[in-house]
Write a protein that holds these residues in place. Sequence first.
Motif, PDB file in Angstrom:
ATOM      1  N   GLU A  13       0.804  -1.244  -0.016  1.00  0.00           N
ATOM      2  CA  GLU A  13       0.133  -0.018   0.096  1.00  0.00           C
ATOM      3  C   GLU A  13       0.809   1.470   0.158  1.00  0.00           C
ATOM      4  OE1 GLU A  13      -3.831   1.777   2.475  1.00  0.00           O
ATOM      5  OE2 GLU A  13      -2.499   0.692   3.478  1.00  0.00           O
ATOM      6  N   VAL A  14       0.620   2.388  -0.941  1.00  0.00           N
ATOM      7  CA  VAL A  14       1.028   3.639  -0.856  1.00  0.00           C
ATOM      8  C   VAL A  14       0.072   4.473  -0.559  1.00  0.00           C
ATOM      9  CG1 VAL A  14       2.566   5.037  -2.407  1.00  0.00           C
ATOM     10  CG2 VAL A  14       2.766   2.728  -2.570  1.00  0.00           C
ATOM     11  N   VAL A  15       0.507   5.260   0.403  1.00  0.00           N
ATOM     12  CA  VAL A  15      -0.336   6.215   0.640  1.00  0.00           C
ATOM     13  C   VAL A  15       0.266   7.764   0.584  1.00  0.00           C
ATOM     14  CG1 VAL A  15      -1.742   7.440   2.610  1.00  0.00           C
ATOM     15  CG2 VAL A  15      -1.760   5.034   2.440  1.00  0.00           C
ATOM     16  N   SER A  16      -0.423   8.615  -0.046  1.00  0.00           N
ATOM     17  CA  SER A  16       0.139  10.213  -0.332  1.00  0.00           C
ATOM     18  C   SER A  16      -0.778  11.051  -0.020  1.00  0.00           C
ATOM     19  CB  SER A  16       0.393  10.267  -1.868  1.00  0.00           C
ATOM     20  OG  SER A  16      -0.397   9.924  -2.765  1.00  0.00           O
ATOM     21  N   ASN A  17      -0.368  11.722   1.149  1.00  0.00           N
ATOM     22  CA  ASN A  17      -1.240  12.845   1.749  1.00  0.00           C
ATOM     23  C   ASN A  17      -0.989  14.144   1.286  1.00  0.00           C
ATOM     24  OD1 ASN A  17      -1.909  14.510   3.841  1.00  0.00           O
ATOM     25  ND2 ASN A  17      -2.774  12.849   5.221  1.00  0.00           N
ATOM     26  N   ALA A  18      -1.556  14.925   1.043  1.00  0.00           N
ATOM     27  CA  ALA A  18      -1.146  16.225   0.650  1.00  0.00           C
ATOM     28  C   ALA A  18       0.052  16.996   1.465  1.00  0.00           C
ATOM     29  CB  ALA A  18      -2.538  17.203   0.100  1.00  0.00           C
ATOM     30  N   GLU A  19      -0.320  16.887   3.060  1.00  0.00           N
ATOM     31  CA  GLU A  19       0.495  17.458   3.930  1.00  0.00           C
ATOM     32  C   GLU A  19       1.813  16.527   4.512  1.00  0.00           C
ATOM     33  OE1 GLU A  19      -2.026  18.916   6.599  1.00  0.00           O
ATOM     34  OE2 GLU A  19      -3.289  20.101   5.014  1.00  0.00           O
ATOM     35  N   GLU A  20       1.609  15.363   4.096  1.00  0.00           N
ATOM     36  CA  GLU A  20       2.756  14.515   4.681  1.00  0.00           C
ATOM     37  C   GLU A  20       3.648  13.895   3.765  1.00  0.00           C
ATOM     38  OE1 GLU A  20       1.322  12.022   7.791  1.00  0.00           O
ATOM     39  OE2 GLU A  20       0.095  13.566   8.613  1.00  0.00           O
ATOM     40  N   HIS A  21       4.641  13.106   3.915  1.00  0.00           N
ATOM     41  CA  HIS A  21       5.597  12.291   2.892  1.00  0.00           C
ATOM     42  C   HIS A  21       4.809  11.140   2.697  1.00  0.00           C
ATOM     43  CE1 HIS A  21       9.082  14.641   3.966  1.00  0.00           C
ATOM     44  NE2 HIS A  21       8.950  14.221   5.199  1.00  0.00           N
TER      45      HIS A  21
END
Length: 167
Positions: A119-127
């Motif tokens: 799983e890859v999670v890309s949050n706008a405010e974090e790495h």
Amino acid sequence: MEAIQGKKIVYLYRLLSEAATADGAALAFTTENGRTKSKEAESTATKDGPVRTPGIAEAELTATSILAKGDTLIDKLEKALDNDETVEIWEVNLMEKGTESDEGKFKAKYFQGYLTEFEVVSNAEEHVEVSLTFGVNGNGVDGYATVSEQQQEIANYVFADTHKTGA
């Protein structure tokens, strides 16, 4: 007794198909690792009360890390999931050194298994965060893994290797 800090337990990975040519390596910027064993049990009703029959133990390993630019290990592991490739995994305790015959080695558990979740999670405010789950074949084996001084220093920050197994 001395408490073991989480950063002193490192996990090293390698595709089994690369055992003769590549060192085991740690994920860059690991934030968390875990190992879970579980076993289901069936109950049979009897006149004297339930009788439980244990099932087979299953183990899972998990890893979470911040994605590093150009991380080839993550790429290899994702392809291993796609291609059903066996992955070797070492859980190494850098707080427990080997004996004289195991100099330069540390207490470890060795596993082989398959990557079952990526799983890859890309949050706008974090790495960008990568989470991995490995299904382990068998129960793993206790032993000692070679970790050089340089690898130990690096393991405290980003990356660590184990030695090759063959030519």
